[in-house]
Write a protein that holds these residues in place. Structure first.
Motif: not given
Length: 466
Positions: A195-209
């Protein structure tokens, strides 16, 4: 051409030409993707002549420089002609990998002066990107510059002007914009699948040294072995600091933090899929949660950007997140939310789930109607039943979609193939200087917002701060 050579080229095209497998992977594939792959196959089945060969130099032979070169050399007709790095140990490593006769230097200008080099990969510290890019273009070299294209927003127009003046190819290294996954997401969004776009959620997580940039520092690191004086030529004068040389992403004096490293990927992907030129307001916040190792760029950061209603897309809000101590174990996802569903892009895999509101308005259930008098409830129920059919009260059903890229597909190789194809054929690259700047500027604005604690206003059309 021998059968062995032909089979070898076809194996190569199964890597770079996974676009040709798109039709197999999904019935929604575009015919254009298949035609492009077939055209590429014909191009690479020709014998690579001397004129088709591309001699490549690498400036910055750290982690990404190694990966970029390894991928670039998979493209037929590409040859290594020289490597530049400031740390002596990496130049030794280069000769160990490619032979003692390989040209190496600590001065990138000596590499640019070589007449036999056609193109360069720039995989240096962020603060050096703009200067080396402009110098390389002025020397007539095609440029593959790692993201972000610039360290400061003010450098963007200069790089764009230098590329236009030189007429040489410049491609920025956010390789995901060349992926078949993002191409499919772009196609599905344009087709109205959510349908009609209204929101974008963008995530780039990490868990290491290592994910948090705590790279191993060599035992012989010092001001001499790293050519520290040359390293800080484009920065403020600083005393030698091995962390700033080898962990440079974590320090604002030379790097751009999570915004320049990871927000930029999320922005590039979002802009490619939506055809957007960028946001008009930008705000970010961050904190130091775990990696308190002397860094001055946060290890947890979030951003909120507002995109205006344009001919390319409806108005939408973009949220960005990077967490370097994420209990998820790390994740990369861009979620596009529309009026009729959600599209989740995980790398090159896509999942669309639909949720469509019924035509009829709600009535009953968790509603105020039960608080009215019984007579009023009965009267309004009768009117509602007369106006709306059972079908109009039900949510329409639409088949969900799953797209999975072929096994072994490599968007990094596709991105380099587009770069070298552009050099050979004159076709435009996927991520040119303008696209690269329109992704870099909002990312760098997140740092400005974080440090200044204010909303940044950006003009995406004219590419300037307001």
């Amino acid at each position: 051409m021998s059968n062995q050579d032909r089979n070898s080229r076809r194996r190569f095209l199964r890597q770079i030409g996974a676009t040709s497998l798109l039709a197999v992977a999904s019935p929604l594939a575009s015919l254009a993707a298949k035609e492009n792959a077939e055209e590429r196959m014909l191009h690479y089945e020709k014998k690579i002549s001397t004129g088709d060969k591309i001699r490549l130099g690498v400036i910055g032979f750290g982690i990404q420089g190694h990966y970029d070169l390894q991928t670039a050399l998979k493209v037929p007709g590409v040859e290594l002609a020289g490597i530049c790095d400031l740390y002596t140990g990496r130049l030794e490593n280069a000769k160990e990998l490619f032979g003692k006769e390989l040209f190496t230097t600590r001065n990138y200008k000596e590499l640019l002066d070589k007449k036999d080099i056609d193109a360069v990969i720039i995989a240096t510290t962020d603060c050096w990107h703009a200067r080396i890019t402009k110098d390389a273009l002025a020397k007539g070299k095609a440029v593959y510059c790692e993201k972000p294209m610039v360290y400061k927003i003010s450098e963007g127009p200069e790089v764009i002007a230098a590329q236009r003046k030189s007429g040489k190819v410049l491609q920025v290294g956010s390789q995901r914009v060349s992926s078949i996954g993002l191409a499919k997401a772009k196609e599905l969004l344009a087709a109205g699948e959510i349908g009609k776009l209204n929101m974008v959620n963008a995530v780039y997580d990490r868990q290491s040294s290592i994910g948090a940039w705590q790279y191993t520092i060599p035992k012989d690191a010092n001001a001499a072995t790293t050519d520290w004086d040359r390293f800080i030529e484009v920065t403020e004068k600083m005393a030698y600091d091995s962390k700033k040389f080898f962990w440079w992403r974590a320090f604002k004096e030379v790097g751009t933090g999570v915004a320049g490293d990871l927000f930029i990927h999320l922005l590039s992907g979002t802009h490619f899929i939506t055809n957007s030129k960028g946001p008009h307001t930008i705000y970010s916040t961050g904190q130091f949660s775990y990696w308190k190792d002397g860094r001055n760029m946060p290890d947890v950061m979030s951003g909120v950007m507002q995109y205006a209603d344009t001919p390319e897309h409806p108005a939408f809000q973009l949220t960005l997140q990077v967490n370097f101590v994420s209990g998820t174990g790390g994740q990369e996802i861009i979620r596009f939310v529309g009026s009729e569903g959600v599209m989740e892009v995980h790398g090159n895999d896509i999942a669309i789930r639909h949720s469509i509101m019924p035509e009829a308005p709600g009535f009953g259930g968790y509603d105020s109607v039960f608080t009215f008098s019984k007579a009023m409830q009965q009267e309004m129920q009768k009117e509602y039943d007369a106006k709306w059919t059972a079908a109009q009260r039900r949510s329409p059903r639409k088949e969900d979609i799953n797209f999975k890229a072929p096994d072994g597909y490599d968007e990094h190789l596709d991105h380099f193939t587009h770069f070298f194809d552009a050099i050979r054929t004159g076709k435009p690259v996927v991520e040119d200087a303008v696209f690269g700047f329109r992704a870099a500027a909002p990312a760098l604005s997140c740092n400005e917002s974080y440090f200044q604690k204010k909303v940044i206003t950006w003009d995406p059309l004219n590419m300037k701060l307001v």
